[in-house]
Enzyme design. Structure first.
Site: not given
Length: 213
Positions: A37, A44-46, A49
């Site tokens: 990430h 977006v990464c939130t 995950l």
């Protein structure tokens, strides 16, 4: 270094949200998914995950361990995990590597200078129990990963490792598969594929998906 399919996945030790990680010890005899990430607290990464945490049962069913990576530190990871849990209605159940010195990012070729000289790209690597790299996917920062596709690839890899078949375009679990062209002996084909097959051409032979061992 440049990592390619079939390479041995490099081992490493690095701090994480769950303490010091020795990558090989963490994987054990499992399949592994390592995904990078660009930074903590990225939108977006939130979502990625959070969705990965929700797939825990699906990963366990396939003998897969997930582990994420970001270039921020452990304290930042812990704060980010709180945000992920709250906003995505889940509980992060896998480690996030704290790769401040970019050691792991360099080993796995996660930094692409033309994209960013300091931040990792959105890459994902599937590693088999023999520590071999079986898939590498790199997405642009603006595009979230399709984890249904990741599960589909794991299903395909595990099936084709155990049977002399390949999976055709858009294959899903339970669909017909392709008998590999190298398998020529009709008696062996009958033994391996008792449900028979359909020869679309001499080299394109479809058969019902074999039962998983």
């Amino acid at each position: 270094m440049t990592l390619r399919l079939g390479d041995t996945a490099p081992n490493f030790e690095q701090q994480s949200s769950e303490g010091l990680i020795n990558f090989y010890d963490f994987l054990g005899d499992s399949w592994g998914i390592l995904f990078s990430h660009p930074a903590d607290y990225t939108p977006v990464c939130t979502t990625e995950l959070g969705f990965t945490a929700k797939l825990k049962d699906e990963f366990e069913k396939r003998g897969v361990k997930a582990i994420a990576l970001s270039v921020d530190d452990v304290d930042s990871h812990h704060g980010w995990i709180k945000d992920i849990n709250e906003t995505q209605n889940t509980s992060v159940n896998f480690p996030i590597i704290a790769d401040q010195d970019r050691k792991v990012s360099t080993l796995y070729d996660f930094i692409h200078p033309n994209a960013s000289e300091t931040l990792t790209v959105r890459s994902l690597v599937i590693i088999d129990p023999n520590k071999k790299v079986r898939l590498i996917i790199t997405y642009p920062a603006s595009t979230g990963r399709n984890f249904h596709e990741i599960l589909r690839v794991v299903d395909s890899l595990q099936l084709t490792d155990n049977h002399k078949v390949a999976t055709p375009a858009n294959w899903q679990q339970g669909d017909d598969v392709v008998i590999v062209p190298s398998l020529k002996d009709e008696e062996e084909i009958k033994q391996r594929f008792p449900k028979g097959y359909k020869a679309v051409t001499p080299y394109l032979r479809l058969t019902p998906q074999p039962e998983q061992n």
